[in-house]
Enzyme design. Structure first.
Site, PDB file in Angstrom:
ATOM      1  CG  ASP A  84      -7.330 -11.254 -12.957  1.00 35.09           C
ATOM      2  OD1 ASP A  84      -6.440 -12.004 -12.520  1.00 35.09           O
ATOM      3  OD2 ASP A  84      -7.314 -10.018 -12.787  1.00 35.09           O
ATOM      4  CG  ASP A 135      -0.068 -10.783 -17.021  1.00 37.70           C
ATOM      5  OD1 ASP A 135      -0.113 -11.551 -16.044  1.00 37.70           O
ATOM      6  OD2 ASP A 135       0.051  -9.554 -16.918  1.00 37.70           O
ATOM      7  CG  HIS A 192      -3.171 -13.547 -12.378  1.00 39.27           C
ATOM      8  ND1 HIS A 192      -3.802 -12.962 -13.459  1.00 39.27           N
ATOM      9  CD2 HIS A 192      -1.865 -13.180 -12.473  1.00 39.27           C
ATOM     10  CE1 HIS A 192      -2.916 -12.267 -14.168  1.00 39.27           C
ATOM     11  NE2 HIS A 192      -1.737 -12.390 -13.594  1.00 39.27           N
ATOM     12  CD  GLU A 243      -1.428 -10.181 -10.620  1.00 40.25           C
ATOM     13  OE1 GLU A 243      -0.276  -9.837 -10.322  1.00 40.25           O
ATOM     14  OE2 GLU A 243      -1.967  -9.889 -11.723  1.00 40.25           O
ATOM     15  CD  GLU A 244      -3.101  -8.553 -14.867  1.00 43.47           C
ATOM     16  OE1 GLU A 244      -2.578  -7.516 -14.424  1.00 43.47           O
ATOM     17  OE2 GLU A 244      -2.481  -9.350 -15.585  1.00 43.47           O
ATOM     18  CG  HIS A 292      -1.006  -5.266 -18.685  1.00 48.57           C
ATOM     19  ND1 HIS A 292      -1.007  -4.528 -17.516  1.00 48.57           N
ATOM     20  CD2 HIS A 292      -1.021  -6.559 -18.292  1.00 48.57           C
ATOM     21  CE1 HIS A 292      -1.031  -5.357 -16.480  1.00 48.57           C
ATOM     22  NE2 HIS A 292      -1.035  -6.595 -16.928  1.00 48.57           N
ATOM     23  CG  ASP A 352       1.852 -13.143 -12.882  1.00 46.88           C
ATOM     24  OD1 ASP A 352       1.618 -13.082 -14.102  1.00 46.88           O
ATOM     25  OD2 ASP A 352       1.371 -12.348 -12.053  1.00 46.88           O
TER      26      ASP A 352
END
Length: 414
Positions: free
Chosen positions: A89, A150, A87, A184-185, A388, A207
């Site tokens: 984003d 990520d 992904h 995705e997030e 994150h 991922d």
């Protein structure tokens, strides 16, 4: 054994993390795809790179899904094809704007003190300590943002693996599809995917985290929106008519099982995660994420939320409305029905000297949704850690291993 030039991968990764592509959960929840305009820039960059590599049918659709096809080698047209997914984003919990990556070559295992008061301490991070023992190259941000491994690490690994196959035509392979997804997030990464785009019967998301991790199961996931209705009145004359929705919301959160929160669980333990509480005396709402590895377990959690919410409303003489929304389901059952997909991946790991470590995903991926939609999709590690957060870091050696495994996967299916 496949051997990829790690400097090529590093330079590509640095370029990607500097490209702003943060998503917006609120807009995604409202059905906007992509949820931010920044993601188009990342998609445009990847389209250009895939075109330069000679991939076919390269395009970005109206919802920002970016696709390319590496055609099968001559004589390998009937080899089973697969699709690699990552992904584009980054999460909106921590800023992903103006990322300034720092490369720590030959990391010596000492605490990494970033310029803005953030310290990565190997004493509390066993994987960082291991990177120090191995004199690995570690990549961090400057501490003002997340890094974006990520899933920019996964994106870089896929493109680098495809580039390697293009430059090594002696390595025969079947069709390899590439798909980069938005949002995705936000939990909406597969909401608007055109499944007709993917011709393969299997996919692999890139991922994951630490080297060796191979994930074939994940949480069942729901979000619960709990809205309390109160009755406003002047605080000086509140008794006996006022019903304070703020108090109801806070009481509800306080009565959820304290020992079943994210910060008190790990492994196969599920949880209740209150993410947001907002409102006023007349109306207050709580957003709670529910996670469990079993179907019965997630049903029980929804029932508990209903009971606690109703009990709270009755105690305060107010009203409550609860809405449960499914986000994704555990992919294990469907993957177990297609063992060869995982077996070929295990073969690729071992061929490149990596022993697979099966562990549950304490979350979900685009692969969770795809598996639910009928395309079995296990998850591969990327070498990223502490996602994150401003403490995020990536291991170059692990990233290189992931890219090499992707190349080796193309050989496993011959």
């Amino acid at each position: 054994m496949i051997s990829i030039d790690s400097s090529i991968l590093l330079n590509r990764f640095i370029k990607y993390v500097k490209t702003y592509s943060e998503s917006d959960s609120a807009k995604a929840d409202a059905g906007i795809m992509p949820s931010t305009p920044h993601q188009w820039k990342m998609a445009e960059l990847l389209c250009g790179e895939m075109q330069q590599l000679g991939l076919e049918n390269v395009h970005t659709d109206e919802n920002c899904y970016t696709y390319g096809l590496l055609k099968a080698s001559e004589g390998c047209e009937k080899v089973p094809s697969f699709c690699l997914i990552a992904h584009i984003d980054t999460v909106d919990e921590v800023s992903g704007k103006d990322v300034k990556p720092i490369v720590h070559k030959d990391y010596d295992g000492k605490p990494i003190k970033l310029p803005y008061g953030i310290t990565l301490n190997p004493d509390s991070d066993k994987y960082l300590a291991l990177a120090g023992q191995q004199k690995d190259t570690v990549i961090t941000s400057d501490g003002t943002t997340l890094l974006g491994a990520d899933d920019k690490a996964g994106v870089a690994e896929i493109i680098t693996a495809v580039e390697y196959l293009v430059n090594h035509p002696e390595l025969k392979h079947g069709n390899i599809e590439v798909l980069f997804s938005p949002d995705e997030e936000t939990g909406h990464g597969m909401d608007k995917i055109n499944l007709n785009t993917i011709h393969s019967k299997m996919c692999y998301t890139v991922d994951g985290g630490h080297v060796g991790e191979l994930e074939t199961e994940c949480f069942n996931a729901y979000k619960s929106e709990v809205v309390f209705a109160g009755k406003s009145k002047h605080t000086g004359d509140a008794r006996p008519d006022m019903v304070n929705a703020v108090c109801m919301a806070s009481s509800f959160v306080a009565n959820l099982p304290r020992h079943e929160m994210p910060e008190t669980t790990d492994g196969y333990m599920g949880f209740y995660a209150p993410l947001e509480i907002k409102g006023s005396i007349e109306e207050s709402s709580v957003l709670v994420l529910l996670r469990d590895f079993t179907s019965d377990g997630i049903k029980k959690r929804m029932h508990i939320v209903d009971l606690v919410a109703q009990m709270t409303a009755e105690t305060f003489n107010g009203n409550v409305h609860v809405k449960h929304t499914q986000q994704y389901v555990n992919m294990k059952e469907k993957l177990d029905q297609h063992p060869l997909i995982v077996e070929k991946l295990v073969q690729a790991y071992k061929a490149n000297g990596i022993e697979p470590v099966f562990k549950p995903i304490r979350g979900g991926t685009d692969g969770s949704r795809l598996t639910e939609l009928g395309i079995p999709t296990p998850n591969i590690f990327t070498g990223g850690h502490n996602y994150h957060s401003r403490y995020e870091w990536a291991s170059l050696s692990q990233m290189t291993s992931a890219a090499e495994i992707l190349v080796q996967l193309s050989q496993s299916w011959l």
